[in-house]
Design a protein around this motif. Structure first.
Motif, mmCIF file in Angstrom:
data_model
loop_
_atom_site.group_PDB
_atom_site.id
_atom_site.type_symbol
_atom_site.label_atom_id
_atom_site.label_comp_id
_atom_site.label_asym_id
_atom_site.label_seq_id
_atom_site.Cartn_x
_atom_site.Cartn_y
_atom_site.Cartn_z
ATOM 1 N N PHE A 59 14.953 -28.601 -91.359
ATOM 2 C CA PHE A 59 14.918 -26.982 -91.413
ATOM 3 C C PHE A 59 13.732 -26.283 -91.636
ATOM 4 O O PHE A 59 13.527 -25.452 -91.243
ATOM 5 C CB PHE A 59 15.961 -26.551 -92.303
ATOM 6 N N ALA A 60 12.996 -27.152 -92.536
ATOM 7 C CA ALA A 60 11.745 -26.408 -92.821
ATOM 8 C C ALA A 60 10.727 -26.459 -91.795
ATOM 9 O O ALA A 60 10.071 -25.554 -91.488
ATOM 10 C CB ALA A 60 11.081 -27.260 -94.132
ATOM 11 N N LEU A 61 10.557 -27.614 -91.003
ATOM 12 C CA LEU A 61 9.969 -27.617 -89.780
ATOM 13 C C LEU A 61 10.326 -26.611 -88.542
ATOM 14 O O LEU A 61 9.493 -25.990 -87.954
ATOM 15 C CB LEU A 61 9.843 -28.968 -89.226
ATOM 16 N N ALA A 62 11.767 -26.616 -88.588
ATOM 17 C CA ALA A 62 12.341 -25.556 -87.751
ATOM 18 C C ALA A 62 11.966 -24.095 -87.994
ATOM 19 O O ALA A 62 11.410 -23.472 -87.287
ATOM 20 C CB ALA A 62 13.777 -25.555 -87.908
ATOM 21 N N VAL A 63 11.907 -23.704 -89.436
ATOM 22 C CA VAL A 63 11.276 -22.410 -90.034
ATOM 23 C C VAL A 63 10.091 -22.304 -89.631
ATOM 24 O O VAL A 63 9.354 -21.403 -89.175
ATOM 25 C CB VAL A 63 11.483 -22.322 -91.180
ATOM 26 N N PHE A 365 12.050 -24.510 -82.836
ATOM 27 C CA PHE A 365 12.958 -24.117 -83.905
ATOM 28 C C PHE A 365 14.260 -24.927 -83.703
ATOM 29 O O PHE A 365 14.927 -25.851 -84.578
ATOM 30 C CB PHE A 365 13.344 -23.000 -84.076
ATOM 31 N N LEU A 366 14.740 -24.954 -82.316
ATOM 32 C CA LEU A 366 15.953 -25.806 -81.948
ATOM 33 C C LEU A 366 15.934 -27.147 -82.067
ATOM 34 O O LEU A 366 16.421 -27.949 -82.203
ATOM 35 C CB LEU A 366 16.427 -24.858 -80.656
ATOM 36 N N GLY A 367 14.757 -27.512 -81.277
ATOM 37 C CA GLY A 367 14.123 -29.028 -81.249
ATOM 38 C C GLY A 367 14.099 -29.627 -82.592
ATOM 39 O O GLY A 367 14.626 -30.792 -82.747
ATOM 40 N N ALA A 368 13.556 -28.769 -83.447
ATOM 41 C CA ALA A 368 13.531 -29.631 -84.990
ATOM 42 C C ALA A 368 14.809 -29.691 -85.663
ATOM 43 O O ALA A 368 15.240 -30.560 -86.197
ATOM 44 C CB ALA A 368 12.277 -28.899 -85.636
ATOM 45 N N TRP A 369 15.340 -28.231 -85.689
ATOM 46 C CA TRP A 369 16.656 -28.204 -86.565
ATOM 47 C C TRP A 369 17.566 -28.849 -86.081
ATOM 48 O O TRP A 369 18.401 -29.516 -86.590
ATOM 49 C CB TRP A 369 16.920 -26.868 -86.904
ATOM 50 N N ALA A 370 18.023 -28.571 -84.681
ATOM 51 C CA ALA A 370 19.357 -29.027 -84.027
ATOM 52 C C ALA A 370 19.260 -30.576 -83.934
ATOM 53 O O ALA A 370 20.428 -31.243 -84.000
ATOM 54 C CB ALA A 370 19.511 -28.502 -82.630
ATOM 55 N N GLY A 371 18.255 -31.145 -83.955
ATOM 56 C CA GLY A 371 17.828 -32.608 -83.890
ATOM 57 C C GLY A 371 18.519 -33.133 -84.992
ATOM 58 O O GLY A 371 19.131 -34.291 -85.118
ATOM 59 N N GLY A 372 17.967 -32.392 -86.203
ATOM 60 C CA GLY A 372 18.495 -33.008 -87.569
ATOM 61 C C GLY A 372 20.015 -32.930 -87.713
ATOM 62 O O GLY A 372 20.701 -33.582 -88.397
ATOM 63 N N VAL A 373 20.481 -31.549 -86.958
ATOM 64 C CA VAL A 373 21.680 -31.387 -87.391
ATOM 65 C C VAL A 373 22.609 -32.485 -86.739
ATOM 66 O O VAL A 373 23.801 -33.048 -87.194
ATOM 67 C CB VAL A 373 22.086 -29.983 -86.807
ATOM 68 N N ILE A 374 22.232 -32.680 -85.172
ATOM 69 C CA ILE A 374 22.997 -33.654 -84.414
ATOM 70 C C ILE A 374 23.113 -35.028 -85.244
ATOM 71 O O ILE A 374 23.848 -35.931 -85.062
ATOM 72 C CB ILE A 374 22.358 -33.752 -83.026
ATOM 73 N N TYR A 375 21.664 -35.390 -85.878
ATOM 74 C CA TYR A 375 21.522 -36.666 -86.258
ATOM 75 C C TYR A 375 22.459 -36.942 -87.581
ATOM 76 O O TYR A 375 23.233 -37.788 -87.652
ATOM 77 C CB TYR A 375 20.204 -36.803 -86.740
#
Length: 422
Positions: A59-63, A365-375
């Motif tokens: 999320f930090a990297l997404a921000v 943003f979506l690539g960083a955060w959503a990737g973490g959420v999906i993982y």
């Protein structure tokens, strides 16, 4: 006798002056991007030591990416209005402060503020939008795509040495010490900003269609230009794919049982092949249709992602994948910058590329955060890479049919500049 080929540099500059200015822009871009693209290596040690989740770090990297995108048009407008030097110096100082805060972080919110918000603003002031404006002023119009490619190529070297440097220090002395090494690199951005900022003294080329128009007029032209809108929409997918990889590839490899150094090696290979890819597509952009090249990049990238994640993971497959992605990574930058300059001129180049870059960063943003959420939710990256490959192919097809006609204002300026004096 055959006519001599026109010089690469602006007629008001010597070769040495042009090289010095472009070198400053390249070094600044290299350090800023090299550190930024290596932050994914900190995910595992930071989450372990601070007791935060992978989604918190992602999320930090997404921000960071969304703040970078929001700040880029404003930083570009300030550069177009006041020049590059002060904005770039501010960005370098902010970058160092952000890394210092991250090094002393004790909670997720501090990571988000430092590596997220502050680095996001710093990147808007030190990376491709600023470097493109410097390059556009220093070289002749017919060589701009190559100049954009050369600066991006030199700027790509940062990832080649920042990633293995960070991983080596993390393994030997811990992630906080690696952050202090990065702070020293951020300090080196300041003299580079002073060198590149000398482009502020170079007058605009009238043939660029950059004289006489207001920012409001140019923004209205961009809003009505379908090709610019298509290019900006496709740029969204570019950001999604690339930041998904830089953020999550090290964790994916760790899940596959790979040596932790392989993630750093893959990022380093991406950086090395970025050099070749940036030069290649900058050179091709002066000779072939830029929007076709962009479409081809997006389609091949998507195929490479699909193949890599479908096949068994090994050191060889990872490094080959990194080489392919590196060749196609920053090659988009000279093409996007070249299209904006071709369609609208360079007077507000930093502003218009900044607006397009906002779309790129929404995708980041979506690539960083959503990737973490999906993982975190599914325990694997399968759905994430499938989505990245699918929408990337769609964006590439869309990009192939972009309208690239210059605005009437630019066509008139070019006609006036090339017509014989009466």
């Amino acid at each position: 006798m055959t006519a001599a080929r026109p010089a690469f540099h602006h007629p008001s500059l010597s070769v040495a002056q042009s090289v010095s200015i472009l070198s400053g822009a390249a070094i600044m871009l290299s350090l800023a991007m090299g550190m930024r693209q290596s932050l994914g290596l900190f995910m595992q040690p930071v989450t372990r030591d601070l007791g935060i989740s992978a989604a918190d770090f992602a999320f930090a990297l997404a921000v960071q990416n969304i703040v970078w995108g929001i700040a880029q048009p404003f930083a570009g407008a300030l550069v177009d209005r006041f020049g590059t030097r002060l904005i770039a110096l501010f960005g370098g100082l902010l970058y160092a402060g952000a890394l210092l805060l991250t090094a002393y972080a004790s909670a997720a919110w501090m990571i988000t503020l430092g590596s997220g918000v502050m680095i996001g603003v710093a990147l808007a002031c030190t990376t491709s939008g600023i470097a493109a404006k410097i390059a556009a002023k220093v070289v002749r119009p017919e060589r701009r795509s190559l100049a954009f490619g050369l600066v991006s190529a030199a700027g790509s070297i940062g990832t080649f040495f920042c990633a293995p440097l960070a991983q080596g220090v993390i393994q030997s002395s811990g992630w906080q010490m690696a952050m202090f090494v990065f702070i020293a690199l951020a300090a080196a951005m300041l003299p580079a900003a002073l060198m590149g900022g000398r482009a502020d003294r170079v007058p605009l080329d009238g043939q660029a269609g950059g004289l006489g128009e207001s920012m409001r007029t140019t923004l209205a032209e961009a809003q009505r230009h379908g090709g610019y809108i298509v290019m900006s929409a496709a740029f969204f997918v570019c950001g999604l794919q690339l930041v998904f990889l830089t953020t999550h590839l090290p964790t994916f490899l760790a899940d596959c049982g790979a040596d932790p150094m392989l993630g750093a090696q893959a990022l380093a290979v991406i950086g090395a092949f970025n050099v070749f890819g940036s030069w290649l597509f900058g050179w091709l952009g002066d000779r072939w249709h830029k929007h076709w090249l962009l479409g081809i990049i997006y389609i091949i990238r998507s195929l490479a992602i699909a193949l890599y994640f479908m096949l068994p993971v090994s050191q060889a497959s990872t490094l080959v994948f990194a080489a392919v992605m590196g060749t196609l990574w920053l090659g988009v930058i000279p093409l996007v910058n070249g299209l904006v300059a071709q369609i609208f001129g360079i007077r507000y180049l930093a502003t218009l590329t900044g607006i397009a870059f906002f779309s790129h960063q929404v995708g980041s943003f979506l690539g960083a955060w959503a990737g973490g959420v999906i993982y975190d939710a599914l325990g694997s990256y399968t759905l994430a890479w499938q989505l990245a490959a699918g929408i990337g192919a769609a964006a590439g097809i869309m990009q192939l049919f972009m309208n690239t006609r210059p605005t009437e204002r630019v066509l008139m300026a070019q006609a006036a500049a090339t017509s014989p004096a009466e």
